[in-house]
Write a protein that holds these residues in place. Structure first.
Motif, PDB file in Angstrom:
ATOM      1  N   ILE A   1       0.811  -1.141   0.099  1.00  0.00           N
ATOM      2  CA  ILE A   1       0.058   0.018   0.078  1.00  0.00           C
ATOM      3  C   ILE A   1       0.882   1.300  -0.036  1.00  0.00           C
ATOM      4  O   ILE A   1       1.790   1.230   0.778  1.00  0.00           O
ATOM      5  CB  ILE A   1      -0.934   0.049   1.342  1.00  0.00           C
TER       6      ILE A   1
ATOM      7  N   GLU B   1      -5.181   9.920  -0.697  1.00  0.00           N
ATOM      8  CA  GLU B   1      -5.514  11.316   0.318  1.00  0.00           C
ATOM      9  C   GLU B   1      -4.675  11.772   0.984  1.00  0.00           C
ATOM     10  O   GLU B   1      -4.489  12.847   1.546  1.00  0.00           O
ATOM     11  CB  GLU B   1      -6.926  11.068   0.919  1.00  0.00           C
ATOM     12  N   ARG B   2      -3.906  10.777   1.630  1.00  0.00           N
ATOM     13  CA  ARG B   2      -2.924  11.160   2.601  1.00  0.00           C
ATOM     14  C   ARG B   2      -1.345  11.329   2.325  1.00  0.00           C
ATOM     15  O   ARG B   2      -0.524  11.430   2.844  1.00  0.00           O
ATOM     16  CB  ARG B   2      -3.035  10.027   3.607  1.00  0.00           C
TER      17      ARG B   2
ATOM     18  N   ASP C   1      -3.693   1.864  -2.990  1.00  0.00           N
ATOM     19  CA  ASP C   1      -3.121   3.282  -2.917  1.00  0.00           C
ATOM     20  C   ASP C   1      -4.381   4.130  -2.276  1.00  0.00           C
ATOM     21  O   ASP C   1      -5.448   3.778  -2.543  1.00  0.00           O
ATOM     22  CB  ASP C   1      -3.022   3.626  -4.636  1.00  0.00           C
ATOM     23  N   LYS C   2      -3.712   4.911  -1.270  1.00  0.00           N
ATOM     24  CA  LYS C   2      -4.356   5.703  -0.524  1.00  0.00           C
ATOM     25  C   LYS C   2      -3.971   7.218  -0.631  1.00  0.00           C
ATOM     26  O   LYS C   2      -3.386   7.731   0.090  1.00  0.00           O
ATOM     27  CB  LYS C   2      -4.151   5.331   0.979  1.00  0.00           C
TER      28      LYS C   2
ATOM     29  N   ASP D   1       0.892   5.100   1.015  1.00  0.00           N
ATOM     30  CA  ASP D   1      -0.163   6.037   2.058  1.00  0.00           C
ATOM     31  C   ASP D   1       0.579   7.329   1.834  1.00  0.00           C
ATOM     32  O   ASP D   1       0.001   7.972   0.837  1.00  0.00           O
ATOM     33  CB  ASP D   1      -0.065   5.298   3.403  1.00  0.00           C
TER      34      ASP D   1
ATOM     35  N   THR E   1      -7.442   1.601  -5.618  1.00  0.00           N
ATOM     36  CA  THR E   1      -7.296   2.844  -4.970  1.00  0.00           C
ATOM     37  C   THR E   1      -8.475   2.915  -3.750  1.00  0.00           C
ATOM     38  O   THR E   1      -9.661   2.406  -4.013  1.00  0.00           O
ATOM     39  CB  THR E   1      -7.735   4.095  -5.998  1.00  0.00           C
ATOM     40  N   ILE E   2      -8.083   3.017  -2.630  1.00  0.00           N
ATOM     41  CA  ILE E   2      -8.963   3.218  -1.434  1.00  0.00           C
ATOM     42  C   ILE E   2      -8.996   4.565  -0.870  1.00  0.00           C
ATOM     43  O   ILE E   2      -8.232   5.306  -0.897  1.00  0.00           O
ATOM     44  CB  ILE E   2      -8.509   2.026  -0.479  1.00  0.00           C
ATOM     45  N   PRO E   3      -9.995   4.606   0.045  1.00  0.00           N
ATOM     46  CA  PRO E   3     -10.263   5.896   0.699  1.00  0.00           C
ATOM     47  C   PRO E   3      -9.397   6.092   1.885  1.00  0.00           C
ATOM     48  O   PRO E   3      -8.849   4.812   2.173  1.00  0.00           O
ATOM     49  CB  PRO E   3     -11.882   5.873   1.287  1.00  0.00           C
ATOM     50  N   ASP E   4      -9.322   7.101   2.674  1.00  0.00           N
ATOM     51  CA  ASP E   4      -8.729   7.083   3.834  1.00  0.00           C
ATOM     52  C   ASP E   4      -9.123   6.335   4.939  1.00  0.00           C
ATOM     53  O   ASP E   4      -9.603   6.912   5.916  1.00  0.00           O
ATOM     54  CB  ASP E   4      -8.178   8.479   4.112  1.00  0.00           C
ATOM     55  N   LYS E   5      -8.880   5.070   4.962  1.00  0.00           N
ATOM     56  CA  LYS E   5      -9.340   4.160   5.977  1.00  0.00           C
ATOM     57  C   LYS E   5      -8.135   3.235   6.402  1.00  0.00           C
ATOM     58  O   LYS E   5      -7.477   2.649   5.376  1.00  0.00           O
ATOM     59  CB  LYS E   5     -10.628   3.311   5.597  1.00  0.00           C
TER      60      LYS E   5
END
Ligand code: IMP
Ligand code: MG
Length: 181
Positions: free
Chosen positions: A100, A132-133, A129-130, A102, A146-150
């Motif tokens: 991942i 947002e951060r 892949d995150k 981040d 692609t995933i959200p910030d979790k």
């Protein structure tokens, strides 16, 4: 589903299909090239072992272990090499296999470090892949999802060294990491 999990993001089947797709693309792109996969331990060990079987090329591989997280869910920004490569990467086309991305701090450190060792090219393949951060400009060349910030665990990814063996990728319940000091 495991009791500590909030929701499953990707099932075993979804991951399997994506890994096959990535393997096919990498096989096409690296035809006639001296490919070497570098697995970033520990999080990428399952992804690496599944992915390398889907790449139909005479490749080599090696492992590197870095630490950036400790037991927290926040990146410290400090990257330490715990285990270095055993193979020489001079003249090779390197594909870094990550679980991942981040903040991107781990990978930007690693890429700079590997660039000084004389490889022909360095590319990144990450399962997750995150974006947002992100704190450092790194972009994957091959991406699963692609995933959200979790905060997610399973399929190699851990929280405090646990949950790596779950065959799916899921969001960890917040109270699991919030109760740890
Ligand atoms: P970065 O330096 O912030 O990009 O951190 C990358 C590393 O942090 C990954 O290789 C993972 O080991 C870990 N990491 C980042 N996000 C997560 C997550 O949601 N679950 C588990 N590990 C994570
Ligand atoms: Mg990792």
């Amino acid at each position: 589903m495991h009791q500590d999990m909030k929701e499953v993001l990707f099932t075993k089947e979804q991951i399997h299909n994506k890994v096959k797709e990535l393997g096919k693309k990498i096989t096409e792109d690296y035809k006639d090239k001296d490919l070497m996969l570098i697995c970033i331990l520990k999080g990428s060990f399952i992804f690496m072992s599944d992915l390398c079987k889907e790449i139909d090329l005479p490749l080599t591989l090696d492992f590197m272990a870095v630490s950036s997280y400790g037991n927290s869910t926040q990146s410290s920004g400090v990257v330490r090499i715990i285990k270095d490569l055993e193979e020489n990467i001079e003249g090779k086309h390197i594909l870094i296999i990550e679980d991942i991305i981040d903040t991107g701090l781990t990978l930007s450190y690693l890429i700079n470090n590997l660039k000084s060792r004389g490889s022909k090219s360095i590319k990144i393949c990450t399962l997750l892949d995150k974006p947002e951060r992100r704190k450092s400009q790194v972009k994957p060349d091959y991406l699963g999802f692609t995933i959200p910030d979790k905060f997610v665990v399973g399929y190699g990814l851990d929280y405090a060294e646990k949950y790596r063996n779950l065959p799916f990728i899921s969001v960890l319940k917040e109270d699991i990491y919030k109760k740890t000091p």
